[in-house]
Each structure stands twice: as C-alpha cells, then as structure tokens.
Design a protein around this motif. Structure first.
Motif, PDB file in Angstrom:
ATOM      1  N   VAL A   1      -2.745  -2.620  -6.347  1.00  0.00           N
ATOM      2  CA  VAL A   1      -1.299  -2.865  -6.326  1.00  0.00           C
ATOM      3  C   VAL A   1      -0.720  -2.632  -4.941  1.00  0.00           C
ATOM      4  N   ALA A   2      -1.003  -1.466  -4.354  1.00  0.00           N
ATOM      5  CA  ALA A   2      -0.428  -1.115  -3.054  1.00  0.00           C
ATOM      6  C   ALA A   2      -0.901  -2.038  -1.925  1.00  0.00           C
ATOM      7  N   PRO A   3      -2.217  -2.271  -1.748  1.00  0.00           N
ATOM      8  CA  PRO A   3      -2.642  -3.146  -0.645  1.00  0.00           C
ATOM      9  C   PRO A   3      -2.160  -4.583  -0.780  1.00  0.00           C
ATOM     10  N   LEU A   4      -2.162  -5.119  -1.999  1.00  0.00           N
ATOM     11  CA  LEU A   4      -1.681  -6.492  -2.182  1.00  0.00           C
ATOM     12  C   LEU A   4      -0.181  -6.583  -1.931  1.00  0.00           C
ATOM     13  N   THR A   5       0.559  -5.551  -2.315  1.00  0.00           N
ATOM     14  CA  THR A   5       1.998  -5.519  -2.029  1.00  0.00           C
ATOM     15  C   THR A   5       2.239  -5.492  -0.526  1.00  0.00           C
ATOM     16  N   TRP A   6       1.451  -4.693   0.177  1.00  0.00           N
ATOM     17  CA  TRP A   6       1.578  -4.616   1.636  1.00  0.00           C
ATOM     18  C   TRP A   6       1.381  -5.997   2.272  1.00  0.00           C
ATOM     19  N   ILE A   7       0.309  -6.690   1.867  1.00  0.00           N
ATOM     20  CA  ILE A   7       0.011  -8.008   2.446  1.00  0.00           C
ATOM     21  C   ILE A   7       1.090  -9.017   2.082  1.00  0.00           C
ATOM     22  N   ALA A   8       1.537  -9.010   0.819  1.00  0.00           N
ATOM     23  CA  ALA A   8       2.546  -9.972   0.378  1.00  0.00           C
ATOM     24  C   ALA A   8       3.874  -9.767   1.110  1.00  0.00           C
ATOM     25  N   VAL A   9       4.314  -8.521   1.230  1.00  0.00           N
ATOM     26  CA  VAL A   9       5.585  -8.236   1.917  1.00  0.00           C
ATOM     27  C   VAL A   9       5.471  -8.574   3.402  1.00  0.00           C
ATOM     28  N   ALA A  10       4.308  -8.279   4.003  1.00  0.00           N
ATOM     29  CA  ALA A  10       4.105  -8.618   5.407  1.00  0.00           C
ATOM     30  C   ALA A  10       4.168 -10.126   5.631  1.00  0.00           C
TER      31      ALA A  10
ATOM     32  N   VAL B   1       5.201   2.116  -7.034  1.00  0.00           N
ATOM     33  CA  VAL B   1       4.245   2.022  -5.923  1.00  0.00           C
ATOM     34  C   VAL B   1       4.538   0.790  -5.071  1.00  0.00           C
ATOM     35  N   SER B   2       4.860  -0.319  -5.717  1.00  0.00           N
ATOM     36  CA  SER B   2       5.164  -1.556  -4.978  1.00  0.00           C
ATOM     37  C   SER B   2       6.419  -1.397  -4.124  1.00  0.00           C
ATOM     38  N   LEU B   3       7.448  -0.773  -4.675  1.00  0.00           N
ATOM     39  CA  LEU B   3       8.695  -0.566  -3.921  1.00  0.00           C
ATOM     40  C   LEU B   3       8.473   0.357  -2.729  1.00  0.00           C
ATOM     41  N   LEU B   4       7.735   1.431  -2.940  1.00  0.00           N
ATOM     42  CA  LEU B   4       7.461   2.360  -1.840  1.00  0.00           C
ATOM     43  C   LEU B   4       6.613   1.684  -0.752  1.00  0.00           C
ATOM     44  N   THR B   5       5.655   0.868  -1.171  1.00  0.00           N
ATOM     45  CA  THR B   5       4.825   0.155  -0.204  1.00  0.00           C
ATOM     46  C   THR B   5       5.638  -0.855   0.581  1.00  0.00           C
ATOM     47  N   ALA B   6       6.534  -1.569  -0.112  1.00  0.00           N
ATOM     48  CA  ALA B   6       7.383  -2.551   0.562  1.00  0.00           C
ATOM     49  C   ALA B   6       8.290  -1.870   1.583  1.00  0.00           C
ATOM     50  N   ALA B   7       8.877  -0.726   1.209  1.00  0.00           N
ATOM     51  CA  ALA B   7       9.730   0.013   2.142  1.00  0.00           C
ATOM     52  C   ALA B   7       8.932   0.503   3.347  1.00  0.00           C
ATOM     53  N   SER B   8       7.726   0.993   3.086  1.00  0.00           N
ATOM     54  CA  SER B   8       6.874   1.476   4.180  1.00  0.00           C
ATOM     55  C   SER B   8       6.490   0.340   5.122  1.00  0.00           C
ATOM     56  N   GLU B   9       6.186  -0.812   4.553  1.00  0.00           N
ATOM     57  CA  GLU B   9       5.815  -1.958   5.383  1.00  0.00           C
ATOM     58  C   GLU B   9       6.985  -2.387   6.260  1.00  0.00           C
ATOM     59  N   TYR B  10       8.189  -2.383   5.715  1.00  0.00           N
ATOM     60  CA  TYR B  10       9.378  -2.778   6.490  1.00  0.00           C
ATOM     61  C   TYR B  10       9.590  -1.823   7.661  1.00  0.00           C
ATOM     62  N   ILE B  11       9.497  -0.519   7.379  1.00  0.00           N
ATOM     63  CA  ILE B  11       9.670   0.469   8.452  1.00  0.00           C
ATOM     64  C   ILE B  11       8.551   0.342   9.481  1.00  0.00           C
TER      65      ILE B  11
ATOM     66  N   ALA C   1      -5.869  -3.302   8.074  1.00  0.00           N
ATOM     67  CA  ALA C   1      -6.237  -1.884   8.112  1.00  0.00           C
ATOM     68  C   ALA C   1      -5.357  -1.029   7.196  1.00  0.00           C
ATOM     69  N   PRO C   2      -4.013  -1.158   7.258  1.00  0.00           N
ATOM     70  CA  PRO C   2      -3.198  -0.383   6.313  1.00  0.00           C
ATOM     71  C   PRO C   2      -3.478  -0.750   4.858  1.00  0.00           C
ATOM     72  N   ALA C   3      -3.743  -2.033   4.597  1.00  0.00           N
ATOM     73  CA  ALA C   3      -4.050  -2.444   3.228  1.00  0.00           C
ATOM     74  C   ALA C   3      -5.341  -1.780   2.744  1.00  0.00           C
ATOM     75  N   PHE C   4      -6.339  -1.702   3.636  1.00  0.00           N
ATOM     76  CA  PHE C   4      -7.597  -1.045   3.274  1.00  0.00           C
ATOM     77  C   PHE C   4      -7.384   0.451   3.039  1.00  0.00           C
ATOM     78  N   VAL C   5      -6.584   1.086   3.894  1.00  0.00           N
ATOM     79  CA  VAL C   5      -6.299   2.514   3.724  1.00  0.00           C
ATOM     80  C   VAL C   5      -5.579   2.760   2.399  1.00  0.00           C
ATOM     81  N   LEU C   6      -4.622   1.904   2.060  1.00  0.00           N
ATOM     82  CA  LEU C   6      -3.908   2.041   0.789  1.00  0.00           C
ATOM     83  C   LEU C   6      -4.850   1.852  -0.394  1.00  0.00           C
ATOM     84  N   LEU C   7      -5.801   0.937  -0.262  1.00  0.00           N
ATOM     85  CA  LEU C   7      -6.772   0.720  -1.337  1.00  0.00           C
ATOM     86  C   LEU C   7      -7.630   1.969  -1.546  1.00  0.00           C
ATOM     87  N   VAL C   8      -8.114   2.544  -0.449  1.00  0.00           N
ATOM     88  CA  VAL C   8      -8.933   3.756  -0.542  1.00  0.00           C
ATOM     89  C   VAL C   8      -8.130   4.910  -1.128  1.00  0.00           C
TER      90      VAL C   8
END
Length: 291
Positions: free
Chosen positions: A111-120, A23-33, A57-64
C-alpha cells in the motif's frame, strides 16, 4: 454513547480498509513534503538516475518497513526453519493455504510504496526530470539537431526561460506522468477488487461463518494477549519470590516448546474441520486424547 459505539463498531469492522487509507494519506503527505523540500532535479545527464533513485528508493524502504511492522510477517517466519519436528498440527497442506496468508500480507505491505509512486506520478516533477534524461523522449522530441536539443531538454526542469520554449513538451510530460499515475491507481483498485472477489468466491465457508471466524480470531488474540501477560506476571513473581525469600519455588505449569509450536503457525479456515484457529484445534484434540 450509542452513536459512539456504532462508530467504534464500524471502525472495528472495516479496520483493514481504514488502516490502508490512513497509511495512504500519510504516504501522500510525506511524498508532497519530500518532493517540495528535498527533490531538486540536477538537469544534466544524470536526470534519469537521480530521479529513479528518488522515486524507487523510498518506495523500496516503505515496502521493507511495511513488512517489518506487520506482525503477520514475524508470525509466519518465526521458527519456520527449525520447528517442523515439534509441530503436530499444520495447515500448510497445499501451496494454496500458504498463498491465502502470504498474498494478503504482500498486498498490505504494498500500500505505502504504491501510494508513493502513484502520488509522485500525479505530481509530475519526478517523471518530468526522468523523462528529460530518457533516450526514448529524446528521440521523440529531438528529431533534428539532437545534440543541442538534448542539452536543452535536460535543462527544461530547471530553466524557466528555456521551459517556456518547450511549453508543449513540458505540458505533454506533465500529462504523460498524470496519465500513468491515474492508470496505476485504477489498476491497483481494479486488482484489489478482483482479488477480493476471487478470494471470497473461493472461500470454503459461507459469509456468516467467515464473519464468525474473523470475530473469533480477534477476540482470541485479545484474550490470549491478556492471559499471556497474566501468566508471565505470575511466573515472574514466583521466580522473584523464590530468589529473594530463599525458598523452593512452587510448582508452576508452563506449556512446552512443542505445545507453543503447535499453536503458532498461521491458520486458514477450511470447511473440512470445525476449527477457527490452531489453538481451537489443539485444545479440542488434546481434550479428545484425554477422554
């Protein structure tokens, strides 16, 4: 075949960690794109608002979404408000039992929202855009002639020539973003380690018994799924045959609503009772009543 079996056993034993890693890898790839293709800093007074919406907003959507795709969420909520009168066996004697189920569920969903914020933050584009619109950054960098400096600072993420004049500040903003990102990652890993240690230390049973509980829970879930499909198939065949053949349906035993409620609550193992699930407890108690 032995090597493949060992790999499968390893994956099954560490499926939670592997799942979170994927999930973290997929989120990191999505954030980069997402940051490369979609994000464009407006370079005006809306920098902070625009960047915050793209970061949070994306982090909140990923959390939901994480809560929605987690079966434990619906297992915990379904029938909770209206099923108390049906339930005989309930493990929710204390708030600690509730937290044993709820906190791991929240941790997995985060996991997903925190990964999004950290990678960003490590990428620095979001932070740089937000920081140039921040009053605190403006006060720090624009001590003299603040109006003109502020207008230039807002355009730093978009103007290469202007950014060359703010080289030190630009590098500083990148450094700040990356430092915050690494601090967030380190904090998350430390929190996971501490919470896991505390959870295991406060476990009411030993390590080997807890491993048996985990193995039993997985096997019971698989067998229950198989038996449910067989039961549903037999019931559907019985009803269809009765309808098309115009004959009285055969007697067919189906658990009552009360029985379903008694085995449907989330269960946490404890040292006072020798049970590994509510189904285990229900079957044993019903067997004792029959005897």
């Amino acid at each position: 075949m032995d090597g493949l079996q060992k790999i499968l056993d390893f994956c099954m034993r560490h499926q939670t960690i592997l799942g979170c890693s994927i999930v973290s890898l997929l989120t990191a790839a999505s954030e980069y794109i997402f940051s490369s293709v979609v994000f464009r800093c407006p370079c005006n007074s809306k920098n902070m608002l625009y960047d915050s919406s793209f970061l949070l907003a994306p982090a909140f959507v990923l959390l939901v979404l994480s809560f929605m795709v987690n079966a434990s969420t619906w297992h915990l909520l379904t029938g909770t408000c209206s099923a108390k009168k049906h339930r005989e066996y309930s493990p929710w004697g204390t708030s600690a039992c509730f937290c044993q189920v709820l906190l791991p569920m929240i941790a997995k969903a985060s996991v997903a929202p925190l990964t999004w914020i950290a990678v960003a933050l490590l990428g620095a584009d979001f932070y740089e855009c937000a920081a140039t619109g921040s009053i605190l950054i403006e006060r720090f960098y624009c001590k003299d002639n603040r109006t003109a400096c502020r207008n230039q600072l807002l355009k730093v993420p978009c103007d290469e020539k202007l950014s060359a004049n703010f080289t030190g500040e630009r590098l500083s903003l990148h450094a700040q973003s990356q430092l915050i990102g690494w601090f967030l990652i380190a904090s998350i890993m430390t929190g996971v380690l501490i919470s896991t240690c505390v959870r295991r230390c406060c476990s009411p049973v030993s390590y080997l018994q807890f491993r048996l509980y985990e193995i039993y829970s997985k096997i019971e879930e698989e067998l229950f799924e198989t038996k449910s499909k067989d039961h549903a198939k037999q019931l559907a065949e019985r009803n269809a045959n009765s309808f098309f053949e115009r004959r009285k349906p055969e007697e067919f035993h189906t658990p009552s609503t009360k029985d379903w409620h008694n085995i449907s609550t989330m269960y946490t193992i404890n040292s006072e009772e020798p049970y590994y699930s509510l189904l285990h407890q229900y079957v044993n108690n019903k067997s004792g009543d029959s005897s």
